[in-house]
Design a protein around this motif. Structure first.
Motif, PDB file in Angstrom:
ATOM      1  N   ILE A  79      -7.645   0.470   4.051  1.00  0.00           N
ATOM      2  CA  ILE A  79      -7.344   0.291   2.626  1.00  0.00           C
ATOM      3  C   ILE A  79      -8.559   0.717   1.784  1.00  0.00           C
ATOM      4  O   ILE A  79      -8.426   1.374   0.757  1.00  0.00           O
ATOM      5  CB  ILE A  79      -6.935  -1.174   2.330  1.00  0.00           C
ATOM      6  N   PHE A 108       7.221   7.749   4.080  1.00  0.00           N
ATOM      7  CA  PHE A 108       6.674   6.478   3.572  1.00  0.00           C
ATOM      8  C   PHE A 108       7.795   5.448   3.406  1.00  0.00           C
ATOM      9  O   PHE A 108       7.631   4.278   3.740  1.00  0.00           O
ATOM     10  CB  PHE A 108       5.967   6.695   2.229  1.00  0.00           C
ATOM     11  N   MET A 147       1.395   4.205  -2.773  1.00  0.00           N
ATOM     12  CA  MET A 147       1.255   5.637  -2.480  1.00  0.00           C
ATOM     13  C   MET A 147       2.485   6.396  -2.963  1.00  0.00           C
ATOM     14  O   MET A 147       2.369   7.483  -3.529  1.00  0.00           O
ATOM     15  CB  MET A 147       1.080   5.849  -0.979  1.00  0.00           C
ATOM     16  N   MET A 183       0.834  -1.206   0.000  1.00  0.00           N
ATOM     17  CA  MET A 183       0.000   0.000   0.000  1.00  0.00           C
ATOM     18  C   MET A 183       0.869   1.257   0.000  1.00  0.00           C
ATOM     19  O   MET A 183       0.632   2.202  -0.762  1.00  0.00           O
ATOM     20  CB  MET A 183      -0.889   0.037   1.253  1.00  0.00           C
ATOM     21  N   LEU A 184       1.857   1.258   0.888  1.00  0.00           N
ATOM     22  CA  LEU A 184       2.743   2.426   0.999  1.00  0.00           C
ATOM     23  C   LEU A 184       3.545   2.618  -0.287  1.00  0.00           C
ATOM     24  O   LEU A 184       3.742   3.748  -0.737  1.00  0.00           O
ATOM     25  CB  LEU A 184       3.690   2.267   2.195  1.00  0.00           C
ATOM     26  N   ALA A 185       3.999   1.481  -0.875  1.00  0.00           N
ATOM     27  CA  ALA A 185       4.762   1.570  -2.127  1.00  0.00           C
ATOM     28  C   ALA A 185       3.883   2.147  -3.239  1.00  0.00           C
ATOM     29  O   ALA A 185       4.335   2.964  -4.047  1.00  0.00           O
ATOM     30  CB  ALA A 185       5.291   0.196  -2.519  1.00  0.00           C
ATOM     31  N   ILE A 198      -8.649   4.448   1.584  1.00  0.00           N
ATOM     32  CA  ILE A 198      -7.648   4.955   0.624  1.00  0.00           C
ATOM     33  C   ILE A 198      -8.149   4.739  -0.814  1.00  0.00           C
ATOM     34  O   ILE A 198      -8.003   5.609  -1.675  1.00  0.00           O
ATOM     35  CB  ILE A 198      -6.279   4.270   0.860  1.00  0.00           C
ATOM     36  N   ILE A 250       8.047   1.827   5.327  1.00  0.00           N
ATOM     37  CA  ILE A 250       8.193   0.516   4.662  1.00  0.00           C
ATOM     38  C   ILE A 250       9.381  -0.231   5.259  1.00  0.00           C
ATOM     39  O   ILE A 250       9.281  -1.407   5.609  1.00  0.00           O
ATOM     40  CB  ILE A 250       8.369   0.686   3.127  1.00  0.00           C
ATOM     41  N   TRP A 272      -8.668   7.620  -3.638  1.00  0.00           N
ATOM     42  CA  TRP A 272      -7.974   7.596  -4.931  1.00  0.00           C
ATOM     43  C   TRP A 272      -8.914   7.438  -6.121  1.00  0.00           C
ATOM     44  O   TRP A 272      -8.782   8.106  -7.121  1.00  0.00           O
ATOM     45  CB  TRP A 272      -6.971   6.438  -4.966  1.00  0.00           C
ATOM     46  N   LEU A 321       7.191  11.449   1.086  1.00  0.00           N
ATOM     47  CA  LEU A 321       7.824  10.302   0.405  1.00  0.00           C
ATOM     48  C   LEU A 321       8.902   9.681   1.291  1.00  0.00           C
ATOM     49  O   LEU A 321       9.009   8.458   1.394  1.00  0.00           O
ATOM     50  CB  LEU A 321       8.424  10.743  -0.936  1.00  0.00           C
TER      51      LEU A 321
END
Lengths: 62, 223
Positions: free
Chosen positions: B58, B149, A16, A12-14, B61, B153, B65, B146
């Motif tokens: 999810i 994020f 985004m 999900m983060l990737a 989101i 990850i 989007w 960014l």
């Protein structure tokens, strides 16, 4: 946290990252640039937020 | 002399339109936050599992989007915003239940909630009263998001507590910057759609609350 859940969140983060990258690149290249005076106008409220969070942390620790 | 001046008339129209966007955004924001709180209470009461909570996030989101851009210029957009707020609110249920199970849980949740309110009102008040243009922050904020994020990850698999706290602190700073940026965009006519403006501010508030709760939970010594 279970491994499959981590993979789902990472994907999900990737996604985004992939979606936000063009907008970030465009803003960096074509967006308005701030002067040092403009950035001081940001540093003041953000600094106040930092101090406020330190205060909240001290409050919950006592 | 009562001569009609089109420049002044256009200026007045623009100010009125901006004030209307600000008013509609804050009305809708307060309603969605209230709805989110009700849905969070429902999520807590029915003891949602973390997996379902994740699916709800999810789903929210996905709505932001894929669905919101199609409805943002119609009244249907209001229903989409409430669906997003409902899903994210209910998704908070398991997180709140976990924190409330701690010895000082109610204090932590209350402090995070009050702290989020003070941060939002303070920053919005600052942007509205100074009327400064924060549009120059756009590139910095996007790159910051960014980077955060990327760190999120990496930390999903490395599980470094200090990095997790640093990410939460970074999110609060970035979301604070986004509140200034978004409010300034509304004031200066860069954002004329109150549905989009509401979602932007709602997400900033939501992220500040979750990150602040994480920091307070970790620093209180009970996490």
């Amino acid at each position: 946290m279970e491994f499959w859940l981590k993979v789902v969140i990472a994907l999900m983060l990737a996604m985004m990252l992939w979606r936000l990258w063009p907008a970030a690149k465009h803003m960096l290249e074509h967006g308005p640039k701030g002067t040092s005076k403009d950035w001081m106008g940001v540093a003041l409220p953000i600094g106040a937020v930092v101090l406020f969070i330190v205060f909240l942390v001290m409050m919950v620790r006592n | 002399m009562n001569e009609f001046n089109p420049t002044i008339a256009r200026g007045r129209e623009s100010v009125l339109a901006t004030n209307k966007v600000i008013r509609n955004t804050y009305i809708m924001l307060s309603m969605t936050l209230l709805f989110s709180a009700v849905m969070a209470a429902v999520g807590m009461a029915i003891n949602l599992s973390p997996g379902v909570s994740m699916m709800m996030s999810i789903g929210a989101i996905g709505l932001i989007w894929l669905v919101l851009p199609r409805f943002e210029n119609s009244t249907g957009g209001i229903a989409v915003v409430f669906a997003i707020a409902g899903l994210l609110g209910a998704g908070l249920g398991p997180i709140l239940n976990a924190y409330l199970a701690l010895a000082n849980g109610p204090q932590l949740v209350g402090t995070a909630l009050g702290g989020t309110g003070v941060i939002f009102l303070g920053l919005s008040g600052y942007a509205l009263t100074t009327r400064k243009d924060f549009s120059f922050m756009g590139g910095f904020l996007f790159v910051g998001i960014l980077v955060v994020f990327g760190a999120m990850i990496a930390n999903l698999f490395m599980e470094i507590p200090a990095l997790s706290l640093a990410v939460s602190a970074g999110i609060i700073m970035l979301m604070s910057g986004l509140i200034l940026f978004d409010t300034s965009r509304i004031i200066h006519g860069g954002e004329t759609n109150y549905i989009r403006a509401t979602v932007g501010l709602y997400l900033s508030i939501y992220n500040i609350f979750v990150s602040l709760l994480h920091i307070l939970g970790a620093m209180s010594g009970d996490d």
